[in-house]
Scaffold this motif. Structure first.
Motif, mmCIF file in Angstrom:
data_model
loop_
_atom_site.group_PDB
_atom_site.id
_atom_site.type_symbol
_atom_site.label_atom_id
_atom_site.label_comp_id
_atom_site.label_asym_id
_atom_site.label_seq_id
_atom_site.Cartn_x
_atom_site.Cartn_y
_atom_site.Cartn_z
ATOM 1 N N GLN A 163 1.918 14.470 -4.406
ATOM 2 C CA GLN A 163 0.677 14.007 -3.789
ATOM 3 C C GLN A 163 0.973 13.039 -2.650
ATOM 4 O OE1 GLN A 163 -1.545 12.313 -7.015
ATOM 5 N NE2 GLN A 163 -1.931 14.282 -8.045
ATOM 6 N N ALA A 164 1.925 12.136 -2.890
ATOM 7 C CA ALA A 164 2.305 11.203 -1.831
ATOM 8 C C ALA A 164 2.965 11.933 -0.671
ATOM 9 C CB ALA A 164 3.257 10.139 -2.392
ATOM 10 N N ARG A 206 0.434 13.538 1.575
ATOM 11 C CA ARG A 206 -0.160 12.578 2.517
ATOM 12 C C ARG A 206 0.838 12.225 3.622
ATOM 13 N NH1 ARG A 206 -2.215 10.458 -2.400
ATOM 14 N NH2 ARG A 206 -0.537 8.907 -2.512
ATOM 15 N N CYS A 245 9.732 6.111 -0.620
ATOM 16 C CA CYS A 245 8.839 5.093 -0.048
ATOM 17 C C CYS A 245 9.397 4.557 1.260
ATOM 18 C CB CYS A 245 8.657 3.961 -1.060
ATOM 19 S SG CYS A 245 7.512 2.672 -0.519
ATOM 20 N N PHE A 289 8.398 6.893 3.785
ATOM 21 C CA PHE A 289 6.946 6.800 3.940
ATOM 22 C C PHE A 289 6.578 5.644 4.879
ATOM 23 C CE2 PHE A 289 2.670 5.595 2.836
ATOM 24 C CZ PHE A 289 2.017 6.790 2.576
ATOM 25 N N GLU A 333 0.833 -1.206 0.000
ATOM 26 C CA GLU A 333 0.000 0.000 0.000
ATOM 27 C C GLU A 333 0.868 1.257 0.000
ATOM 28 O OE1 GLU A 333 -3.339 2.202 2.860
ATOM 29 O OE2 GLU A 333 -2.652 0.161 3.299
ATOM 30 N N GLY A 334 1.915 1.257 0.823
ATOM 31 C CA GLY A 334 2.827 2.388 0.833
ATOM 32 C C GLY A 334 3.568 2.521 -0.486
ATOM 33 N N ARG A 350 2.461 1.685 -3.391
ATOM 34 C CA ARG A 350 1.531 2.252 -4.364
ATOM 35 C C ARG A 350 1.369 3.757 -4.155
ATOM 36 N NH1 ARG A 350 -3.002 -2.545 -3.715
ATOM 37 N NH2 ARG A 350 -1.998 -4.045 -5.138
ATOM 38 N N ALA A 351 1.317 4.180 -2.890
ATOM 39 C CA ALA A 351 1.159 5.597 -2.608
ATOM 40 C C ALA A 351 2.338 6.399 -3.136
ATOM 41 C CB ALA A 351 1.010 5.825 -1.102
ATOM 42 N N CYS A 352 3.517 5.790 -3.148
ATOM 43 C CA CYS A 352 4.721 6.476 -3.634
ATOM 44 C C CYS A 352 5.044 6.109 -5.081
ATOM 45 C CB CYS A 352 5.915 6.128 -2.742
ATOM 46 S SG CYS A 352 5.750 6.687 -1.038
ATOM 47 N N HIS A 353 4.115 5.397 -5.752
ATOM 48 C CA HIS A 353 4.267 5.033 -7.159
ATOM 49 C C HIS A 353 5.488 4.158 -7.394
ATOM 50 C CE1 HIS A 353 1.100 7.973 -8.000
ATOM 51 N NE2 HIS A 353 1.764 8.806 -7.197
#
Length: 642
Positions: free
Chosen positions: A574-575, A578, A545, A548, A505-506, A508-511
């Motif tokens: 965007q990441a 968040r 990431c 993150f 999940e993390g 994905r949030a950081c691409h």
């Protein structure tokens, strides 16, 4: 760090007495006292068996020689009758020799006795071999443990050295000291220690046996010793400076190679290949010259030793032969004494050779001890504290700091970052932006004022406790050799753990997930320094990431998006938004477009805050920030970061 005026000169060299270095080096070995005792005992016993060998073989030679002489005499005659017959036949020169022998006229050689003596000799030599093997095996463990302790000290020292040390010492120099010099010490100790102890015991045992056999021949043998020792001393004195230069030059060459390797793209881009090669050739020539001279001078030692040993052997054989003919010495004793004369010159030559090897080891040891004696980070205060629930209130209160006392940088800096705020720091090159972050993390110690987190002075916290509250993403990506999963979870502290779903999940949030999925082994892909599967931007995303997933209390982003393209930058922003939510964040950026939404923007110049406010407020004021902003977008460029 580049930008604060520190040079890239090598580590300072100090001069220390060689005896101090030697005592300190031996101290690593003496920590393993049991093995030291075993080595000494094995050497002592091996020496006893070794020096007994020639004497026992001399008994066999006497039996053979007496048997041959006995066979030449008439059978049935007594020894006295045989001596009288020799005198009657005019062979008086053999009378004294025969009188000193145990002969039995007509009987010949007692081969059974010879076989028994040779059997005893074989057993003695087998014992010598076994004891020497025990000594070698124990010594290997002894030296390996000593070098292991030295490496552990070096590793611990690396963790305690301040950042300023690595600012002024090239990485290649540090690597040379911690690898090449340590390896040289290990190899030298392995060669020197065993032979040193064995040679000393051999000299003592050999001299004792020579004294028992013939004090006269011993005095003759000792005549050459002063000449041998004098030559060895001159060789050691001449070779010592070259060994020091050799290992200093090794560090310099390693630094040059490391710089050429890490900067090979820049070297090629500017067409400086030939200049780099010429510089390497110059440094390599210095290493070659010093190594050649050290080896050449040390190589003289063995021929000189062999010359004096052969000279001593010739003198012993001539004088000893006369003593055998005169009946004052047996042929077996002469044989044993001649072997002992060889054995005496051999350990003396070995000691001389080991002395030159020791010079190389001491040169490396001085470099390592110089490293271990470097000034460390300031010790922690006696009473330390920690913050359980960090809110993120950060204050700089009249902070003063400079890298060079003669060049003040920060003289009276005060600022406040409230919990949850995003504080952006901008300014020209060398303004002190990254310095503020380094002071906050206690990579450098402030020289005045104080920095607090939630009212607690950062110096009242241990560096470990302080830094575990931070997450940091730097401009230079750092990924270690290991899987992508290991690199992503690297930021977790001891006791922390996350499951696979949260990690994905993390990512994905950081691409990160989208390009990792394309790799054959996914998150189990092993990264290397030369990994070609990932671009620089993708490697930067991995470091983002990592921060993150560590869920830090305070976040530091130092040019975190400088290596990603514009489209990816929007996604990363965007990441980051968040990630920054609910956390105090410090952002150093040269792309001013990425900090428009910052709660507070600090414009730093020469270590001082010249402006502060929001993006709109600073633009409206028309000051330094506005000049930076308009200059950047007018030229379509970026502002360099320090």
């Amino acid at each position: 760090m580049p930008g604060h005026g520190q040079g890239r000169g090598g580590a300072p060299t100090t001069s220390r007495p060689r005896t101090h270095t030697l005592r300190r080096l031996v101290g690593y070995v003496l920590q393993d006292r049991l093995r030291v005792v075993i080595v000494i005992a094995a050497c002592g016993l091996a020496t006893v068996t070794m020096v007994l060998g020639p004497w026992i073989m001399g008994r066999a030679t006497n039996v053979l020689f007496e048997g041959v002489i006995s066979k030449m005499l008439p059978a049935g005659a007594t020894k006295q009758e045989a001596i009288a017959a020799l005198e009657a036949n005019g062979q008086g020169d053999m009378v004294d020799m025969v009188a000193s022998m145990d002969i039995r006229p007509g009987e010949g050689v007692d081969f059974a006795r010879v076989a028994m003596i040779l059997g005893v000799t074989a057993c003695v030599f087998v014992c010598t071999v076994c004891l020497r093997w025990l000594q070698g095996w124990t010594l290997t463990r002894l030296v390996s443990n000593a070098v292991y302790r030295m490496r552990r000290q070096i590793e611990d020292k690396l963790d305690r050295l301040p950042l300023r040390y690595f600012d002024r010492v090239p990485r290649g120099e540090v690597m040379s000291r911690t690898t090449n010099d340590v390896d040289n010490i290990g190899q030298s100790l392995q060669q020197v220690l065993g032979e040193l102890i064995f040679s000393l015991f051999s000299i003592i045992g050999t001299v004792a046996m020579m004294l028992a056999l013939s004090p006269t021949l011993l005095l003759i043998s000792l005549i050459v010793i002063p000449f041998l020792l004098g030559v060895a001393y001159l060789i050691i004195r001449r070779s010592q400076p070259y060994y020091v230069r050799q290992w200093n030059a090794t560090g310099t060459v390693n630094s040059q190679v490391e710089e050429m390797f890490s900067g090979h793209m820049v070297i090629r881009a500017y067409g400086q290949e030939q200049e780099a090669i010429d510089e390497f050739d110059r440094r390599n020539r210095e290493l070659y010259d010093s190594s050649f001279m050290a080896t050449l001078i040390s190589g003289v030692n063995m021929p000189v030793t062999q010359f004096f040993g052969n000279l001593n052997f010739v003198i012993v054989v001539v004088v000893g032969g006369l003593k055998v003919l005169s009946g004052t010495m047996s042929l077996g004793d002469l044989q044993a004494f001649s072997q002992y004369s060889r054995q005496l010159s051999q350990p003396l030559g070995q000691l001389s050779s080991m002395a030159t090897i020791l010079q190389s080891s001491l040169a490396s040891a001085e470099r390592i001890f110089e490293f271990l004696d470097e000034d460390e980070e300031e010790p922690e205060r006696g009473h330390t504290t920690d913050i359980e629930d960090v809110r993120g209130l950060v204050r700089f209160e009249h902070v003063r700091f400079s890298y060079d006392p003669d060049e003040p940088l920060i003289e009276d800096l005060s600022l406040e970052a409230r919990p949850g705020q995003t504080v952006a720091i901008v300014g020209p090159t060398g303004a002190g932006k990254t310095t503020l972050v380094n002071l906050l993390m206690r990579f450098y110690e402030i020289q005045g004022g104080r920095i607090t987190i939630d009212g607690v002075d950062t110096r009242d916290m241990t560096r470990h406790d302080l830094r575990r509250h931070f997450g940091m993403v730097l401009q230079d990506t750092w990924l270690f050799d290991g899987t992508i999963r290991d690199n992503l979870l690297y930021g977790l502290h001891e006791g922390d753990a996350i499951d696979e779903d949260r990690m994905v999940e993390g990512a994905r949030a950081c691409h990160v997930d989208e390009f990792v999925r394309r790799l054959p082994d996914g998150y189990d892909t092993v990264l290397k320094d030369d990994t070609a599967e990932l671009s620089q931007g993708e490697r930067q995303l991995l470091t983002i990431c990592r921060a993150f997933l560590s869920a830090p209390d305070i976040l530091i982003l130092d040019e975190a998006t400088s290596s990603v393209d514009t489209r990816t930058e929007v996604l990363v922003q965007q990441a980051m938004n968040r990630l920054r939510k609910g956390r105090t964040s410090f952002v150093i950026a040269h792309r001013l477009s990425t900090i428009r939404d910052a709660d507070l923007i600090l414009v730093v110049d020469h270590g001082s805050i010249v402006e502060q406010g929001t993006h709109d407020e600073l633009l409206a004021s028309g000051g330094a920030y506005a000049d930076l902003y308009h200059a950047q977008f007018a030229n379509g460029g970026t502002i360099d970061e320090e």
